[in-house]
Design a protein around this motif. Structure first.
Motif, PDB file in Angstrom:
ATOM      1  N   THR A  55      14.836 -84.706  18.723  1.00 34.08           N
ATOM      2  CA  THR A  55      13.403 -85.053  18.750  1.00 34.08           C
ATOM      3  C   THR A  55      12.542 -84.030  18.041  1.00 34.08           C
ATOM      4  OG1 THR A  55      13.950 -85.217  21.060  1.00 34.08           O
ATOM      5  CG2 THR A  55      11.885 -86.196  20.374  1.00 34.08           C
ATOM      6  N   SER A  56      13.033 -82.794  17.870  1.00 29.02           N
ATOM      7  CA  SER A  56      12.163 -81.824  17.210  1.00 29.02           C
ATOM      8  C   SER A  56      11.871 -82.267  15.782  1.00 29.02           C
ATOM      9  CB  SER A  56      12.785 -80.430  17.237  1.00 29.02           C
ATOM     10  OG  SER A  56      13.965 -80.406  16.478  1.00 29.02           O
ATOM     11  N   CYS A  57      12.750 -83.083  15.195  1.00 31.25           N
ATOM     12  CA  CYS A  57      12.518 -83.550  13.824  1.00 31.25           C
ATOM     13  C   CYS A  57      12.358 -85.060  13.724  1.00 31.25           C
ATOM     14  CB  CYS A  57      13.672 -83.146  12.928  1.00 31.25           C
ATOM     15  SG  CYS A  57      13.926 -81.382  12.811  1.00 31.25           S
ATOM     16  N   HIS A  58      12.877 -85.793  14.689  1.00 33.69           N
ATOM     17  CA  HIS A  58      12.899 -87.255  14.571  1.00 33.69           C
ATOM     18  C   HIS A  58      12.027 -87.917  15.621  1.00 33.69           C
ATOM     19  CE1 HIS A  58      15.956 -87.536  11.534  1.00 33.69           C
ATOM     20  NE2 HIS A  58      16.684 -86.645  12.185  1.00 33.69           N
ATOM     21  N   TYR A  66       8.041 -84.595  13.035  1.00 30.64           N
ATOM     22  CA  TYR A  66       7.830 -85.336  11.793  1.00 30.64           C
ATOM     23  C   TYR A  66       8.644 -84.836  10.615  1.00 30.64           C
ATOM     24  CZ  TYR A  66       3.854 -87.177  14.324  1.00 30.64           C
ATOM     25  OH  TYR A  66       3.055 -87.781  15.250  1.00 30.64           O
ATOM     26  N   MET A  67       9.584 -83.935  10.860  1.00 30.37           N
ATOM     27  CA  MET A  67      10.321 -83.409   9.718  1.00 30.37           C
ATOM     28  C   MET A  67      11.294 -84.445   9.155  1.00 30.37           C
ATOM     29  SD  MET A  67      11.835 -79.708   9.458  1.00 30.37           S
ATOM     30  CE  MET A  67      12.712 -79.082   8.073  1.00 30.37           C
ATOM     31  N   GLY A  68      11.841 -85.257  10.025  1.00 31.44           N
ATOM     32  CA  GLY A  68      12.763 -86.306   9.597  1.00 31.44           C
ATOM     33  C   GLY A  68      12.176 -87.684   9.863  1.00 31.44           C
ATOM     34  N   PRO A  69      12.876 -88.743   9.440  1.00 33.70           N
ATOM     35  CA  PRO A  69      12.352 -90.100   9.617  1.00 33.70           C
ATOM     36  C   PRO A  69      12.431 -90.619  11.059  1.00 33.70           C
ATOM     37  CG  PRO A  69      14.479 -90.153   8.500  1.00 33.70           C
ATOM     38  CD  PRO A  69      14.120 -88.713   8.659  1.00 33.70           C
ATOM     39  N   ASP A  70      11.648 -91.654  11.334  1.00 28.47           N
ATOM     40  CA  ASP A  70      11.713 -92.363  12.610  1.00 28.47           C
ATOM     41  C   ASP A  70      13.077 -93.051  12.684  1.00 28.47           C
ATOM     42  OD1 ASP A  70      11.471 -94.461  14.586  1.00 28.47           O
ATOM     43  OD2 ASP A  70       9.308 -94.170  14.526  1.00 28.47           O
ATOM     44  N   SER A  83      27.505 -96.767   9.603  1.00 27.09           N
ATOM     45  CA  SER A  83      28.297 -95.737   8.911  1.00 27.09           C
ATOM     46  C   SER A  83      27.375 -94.750   8.192  1.00 27.09           C
ATOM     47  CB  SER A  83      29.289 -96.375   7.949  1.00 27.09           C
ATOM     48  OG  SER A  83      28.618 -97.284   7.126  1.00 27.09           O
ATOM     49  N   TYR A  84      26.252 -95.260   7.734  1.00 23.02           N
ATOM     50  CA  TYR A  84      25.229 -94.404   7.131  1.00 23.02           C
ATOM     51  C   TYR A  84      24.768 -93.351   8.139  1.00 23.02           C
ATOM     52  CZ  TYR A  84      20.518 -93.409   5.224  1.00 23.02           C
ATOM     53  OH  TYR A  84      19.374 -92.815   4.758  1.00 23.02           O
ATOM     54  N   VAL A  85      24.453 -93.824   9.341  1.00 21.68           N
ATOM     55  CA  VAL A  85      23.990 -92.929  10.402  1.00 21.68           C
ATOM     56  C   VAL A  85      25.050 -91.886  10.719  1.00 21.68           C
ATOM     57  CG1 VAL A  85      23.519 -92.873  12.886  1.00 21.68           C
ATOM     58  CG2 VAL A  85      22.378 -94.560  11.445  1.00 21.68           C
ATOM     59  N   LYS A  86      26.281 -92.368  10.848  1.00 22.16           N
ATOM     60  CA  LYS A  86      27.366 -91.437  11.198  1.00 22.16           C
ATOM     61  C   LYS A  86      27.504 -90.337  10.160  1.00 22.16           C
ATOM     62  CE  LYS A  86      30.069 -94.333  14.185  1.00 22.16           C
ATOM     63  NZ  LYS A  86      31.113 -95.353  14.247  1.00 22.16           N
ATOM     64  N   GLN A  95      18.154 -80.541   4.587  1.00 30.42           N
ATOM     65  CA  GLN A  95      17.046 -80.402   5.535  1.00 30.42           C
ATOM     66  C   GLN A  95      17.451 -80.612   6.983  1.00 30.42           C
ATOM     67  OE1 GLN A  95      13.281 -82.293   4.521  1.00 30.42           O
ATOM     68  NE2 GLN A  95      14.250 -82.884   2.600  1.00 30.42           N
ATOM     69  N   MET A  96      18.542 -81.280   7.174  1.00 31.20           N
ATOM     70  CA  MET A  96      18.966 -81.543   8.552  1.00 31.20           C
ATOM     71  C   MET A  96      20.222 -80.731   8.838  1.00 31.20           C
ATOM     72  SD  MET A  96      19.973 -85.094  10.356  1.00 31.20           S
ATOM     73  CE  MET A  96      21.425 -85.189  11.386  1.00 31.20           C
ATOM     74  N   PRO A  97      20.206 -79.963   9.937  1.00 31.33           N
ATOM     75  CA  PRO A  97      21.363 -79.111  10.208  1.00 31.33           C
ATOM     76  C   PRO A  97      22.621 -79.933  10.511  1.00 31.33           C
ATOM     77  CG  PRO A  97      19.781 -79.016  12.010  1.00 31.33           C
ATOM     78  CD  PRO A  97      19.152 -79.814  10.940  1.00 31.33           C
ATOM     79  N   TYR A 112      23.967 -94.828  20.908  1.00 29.13           N
ATOM     80  CA  TYR A 112      22.630 -94.720  21.490  1.00 29.13           C
ATOM     81  C   TYR A 112      21.593 -95.276  20.520  1.00 29.13           C
ATOM     82  CZ  TYR A 112      18.274 -92.633  23.133  1.00 29.13           C
ATOM     83  OH  TYR A 112      16.978 -92.436  23.546  1.00 29.13           O
ATOM     84  N   LEU A 113      21.704 -94.889  19.250  1.00 21.57           N
ATOM     85  CA  LEU A 113      20.745 -95.390  18.267  1.00 21.57           C
ATOM     86  C   LEU A 113      20.865 -96.903  18.104  1.00 21.57           C
ATOM     87  CD1 LEU A 113      20.785 -92.536  15.601  1.00 21.57           C
ATOM     88  CD2 LEU A 113      19.005 -93.075  17.270  1.00 21.57           C
ATOM     89  N   ASN A 114      22.052 -97.417  18.302  1.00 17.38           N
ATOM     90  CA  ASN A 114      22.246 -98.863  18.258  1.00 17.38           C
ATOM     91  C   ASN A 114      21.485 -99.535  19.405  1.00 17.38           C
ATOM     92  OD1 ASN A 114      23.444-101.313  17.336  1.00 17.38           O
ATOM     93  ND2 ASN A 114      24.780-101.214  19.138  1.00 17.38           N
TER      94      ASN A 114
ATOM     95  N   PHE B 399      11.184 -92.774   3.440  1.00 20.92           N
ATOM     96  CA  PHE B 399      10.773 -91.504   4.032  1.00 20.92           C
ATOM     97  C   PHE B 399      10.682 -90.399   2.979  1.00 20.92           C
ATOM     98  CE2 PHE B 399      12.138 -87.433   5.834  1.00 20.92           C
ATOM     99  CZ  PHE B 399      11.105 -87.219   6.719  1.00 20.92           C
ATOM    100  N   ARG B 400      11.707 -90.314   2.154  1.00 19.00           N
ATOM    101  CA  ARG B 400      11.747 -89.237   1.172  1.00 19.00           C
ATOM    102  C   ARG B 400      10.598 -89.339   0.167  1.00 19.00           C
ATOM    103  NH1 ARG B 400      17.717 -87.341  -0.886  1.00 19.00           N
ATOM    104  NH2 ARG B 400      18.342 -87.330   1.305  1.00 19.00           N
ATOM    105  N   ALA B 401      10.335 -90.562  -0.285  1.00 24.12           N
ATOM    106  CA  ALA B 401       9.250 -90.761  -1.258  1.00 24.12           C
ATOM    107  C   ALA B 401       7.909 -90.387  -0.636  1.00 24.12           C
ATOM    108  CB  ALA B 401       9.238 -92.215  -1.711  1.00 24.12           C
TER     109      ALA B 401
END
Lengths: 141, 442
Positions: A55-58, A66-70, A83-86, A95-97, A112-114, B399-401
């Motif tokens: 949550t610190s980024c998403h 707000y550092m990463g996307p919703d 598979s993209y998420v994985k 940018q993402m550790p 969980y995201l599903n 998001f990136r854009a």
């Protein structure tokens, strides 16, 4: 305003607040569109989501950092999906550790995201603005 | 220390503020320059920043209460010992929390990212505070001024909402995302409301003392505003979660309640001029100046708050940096300005107005640097947020854009944040040193 009246107003408001809280805890939040998808693994994924402070980024429903996307609908987003998420969770990005998670943890987070994906829509892009300033969500995004 | 527990709280609060601002500045630069200072990554920096600045707000408000009650309200603390236990409990828990963050041990949620078990000592420390407060103020005979009501409300609702924000530990809440998010933000909405009660109570107290006129805090209008504020605290929180699919009446109620804030706004405009005129040549020059600044920020922030409570606007601004602008506007512009005013009032008191002239000038410069930087800080956040909202919803960009588009604004935002940090160092270092010397003497 006498002290008596003040006390009365205060406790009156407090009483309403408790009743309101009761409705929030029950009827107001009963509908969970994703219920069927809440597997044991997804439940564990939720705790992992907290443990690694994703949550610190998403955000989920626009709430969070707000550092990463919703991430609310990342699973059903055309062009993204499981598979993209994985691969993001497993490898990180500049940018993402990379949290060096095990295969099972990656799966749990994805489950969980599903589940989250099935509960609703965020951000809301398809809506109609009504005369009173409220909005009406349209079903198809 | 027993006697000076209020000053000790304030001293700690300033340390927390400066440390929190340091982590905040670091995370702002990490936000715009990925890879910057990787030793302490963003996901550790952010909770360090948030927890420390929230501590600043609580500790300085609590310190003020412990200081003002015996000294100015003729209400000696029920138990000084309890206050000392309170502060030690806080210090120990605080250090544990900071250690958890540094080692990446989370498990909590936004605002309280530390492992849930550490909420227990925090809860206990607030119970001690509540007990001590009520045992102290119930000795007061006659009508309570409004700030005693506000502080009481702030303390009670902190306990209530803090507990509520931990309901997720029960599967009944945790296992339904809609319920979980709704209850979480119900709690957080009221939680910020509860610290606002502590802070606004402090503002009214300081105003009353500067004016030397006790009727202000007992006036009908003061109570009317208090109850309006309370109503917003209790029922106005759902604008945080307009897009979460709860039943619709939750949204309508919050929308309606949020609009009552327009009444507060019009009242502020009404009182606007008179409060500005009093700001001139005054014995309490510094505290007054910070109060006036908070007045300006209340005005600007309320306009933003009212706008983003309208669902049709909220759908664009939610999840963007406009929300951050709203949060920072109230945390820095309103709460911090009021609390600095209170700190400077206390400093005038403990140094018996012997605050060296050079230091006064440094504080004055710090005041301007902080406020001007805050203005640019909020402006860039608002522009970035508005642009993001439009790009997400109208242009449907990735998001990136979007991040690429708004990055110039975010870079300016990070530099403005550094400006705020520098301004706050200049403002708080002189009082910090004065307090240190005072505490050492005692």
């Amino acid at each position: 305003m006498s002290t008596k009246l003040k006390r009365f107003v205060f406790w009156g408001l407090f009483f309403l607040f408790i009743i309101y809280g009761f409705f929030i805890y029950t009827l107001g939040t009963e509908n969970d569109g994703g219920k069927r998808f809440l597997t044991e693994e997804a439940k564990r994924g939720k705790l992992l989501f907290q443990e690694y402070n994703c949550t610190s980024c998403h955000q989920l429903y626009g709430l969070g950092g707000y550092m990463g996307p919703d991430l609310t609908n990342v699973i059903s987003d055309p062009g993204k999906g499981e598979s993209y998420v994985k691969s993001f969770i497993k490898n990180g990005t500049p940018q993402m550790p990379n949290f060096h998670l095990s295969e099972t943890d990656v799966n749990a987070l994805t489950e969980y995201l599903n589940y989250v994906d099935k509960t609703g829509i965020s951000p809301v892009r398809n809506f109609e603005i009504r005369y009173d300033g409220t909005i009406m969500q349209k079903a198809i995004q | 220390m027993k006697k000076e527990v209020g000053v000790f709280f304030i001293f700690l609060s300033i340390v927390a503020l400066l440390a929190g601002m340091l982590f905040g500045s670091l995370s702002a630069f990490q936000f715009v320059f990925p890879g910057f200072f990787d030793l302490l990554p963003f996901f550790k920096n952010r909770p360090l920043h948030v927890s420390l600045v929230v501590s600043w707000i609580f500790l300085s408000a609590i310190g003020g209460i412990y200081y003002y009650l015996p000294k100015y309200c003729n209400l000696p603390l029920f138990s000084r010992k309890m206050a000392v236990i309170h502060i030690w409990l806080f210090i120990v828990t605080g250090l544990l929390i900071l250690t958890c963050y540094l080692f990446g041990k989370f498990g909590g949620r936004e605002y309280w990212e530390f492992p849930a078990i550490l909420a227990i000592p925090i809860f206990i420390s607030w119970v001690l505070f509540a007990f001590n407060y009520f045992k102290t103020v119930f000795k007061k005979i006659g009508q309570w001024p409004v700030y005693l009501w506000m502080w009481a409300t702030g303390i009670c609702f902190f306990l209530f909402t803090f507990t509520e924000s931990y309901l997720w530990v029960f599967p009944y809440f945790r296992d339904n995302l809609i319920r979980d998010l709704t209850v979480q933000w119900k709690a957080y909405g009221a939680l910020t409301g509860s610290w606002n009660m502590l802070v606004y109570g402090t503002a009214i107290f300081v105003m009353e003392r500067i004016k030397g006129d006790e009727t202000v805090a007992k006036s009908k209008l003061a109570f009317w505003m208090y109850f309006l504020g309370l109503t917003n605290l209790l029922f106005g929180w759902a604008h945080h979660i307009y897009i979460v699919p709860t039943v619709p009446w939750i949204r309508y109620l919050a929308y309606a309640i949020s609009m009552t804030e327009l009444l507060i706004l019009s009242k502020i405009i009404w009182n606007w001029k008179s409060s500005l005129e009093q700001a001139k040549k005054d014995y309490y020059f510094l505290p007054f100046r910070f109060l006036v600044a908070s007045d300006v920020w209340i005005f600007l922030n309320l306009i933003l708050a009212i706008l983003i409570s309208i669902p049709a606007v909220n759908v664009y601004t939610h999840g963007t940096h406009i929300t951050v602008a709203h949060a920072m506007g109230s945390a820095i512009g309103i709460n911090t300005m009021i609390l600095l005013s209170s700190v400077l009032f206390i400093i005038n008191d403990v140094t018996k107005f012997n605050f060296p002239k050079i230091q006064k000038n440094i504080i004055r410069a710090g005041f301007w640097i902080t406020n001007i930087s805050l203005l640019t800080f909020l402006t860039f956040l608002t522009i970035a947020g508005a642009e993001k909202g439009i790009l997400v919803i109208e242009n449907k960009l990735s998001f990136r854009a979007i991040m690429q588009e708004i990055s110039p604004y975010l870079i300016s935002f990070a530099w403005s944040g550094l400006g705020i940090f520098i301004g706050l160092i200049m403002t708080t270092l002189p009082p910090l040193i004065a307090m240190f010397q005072y505490l050492k003497k005692k």
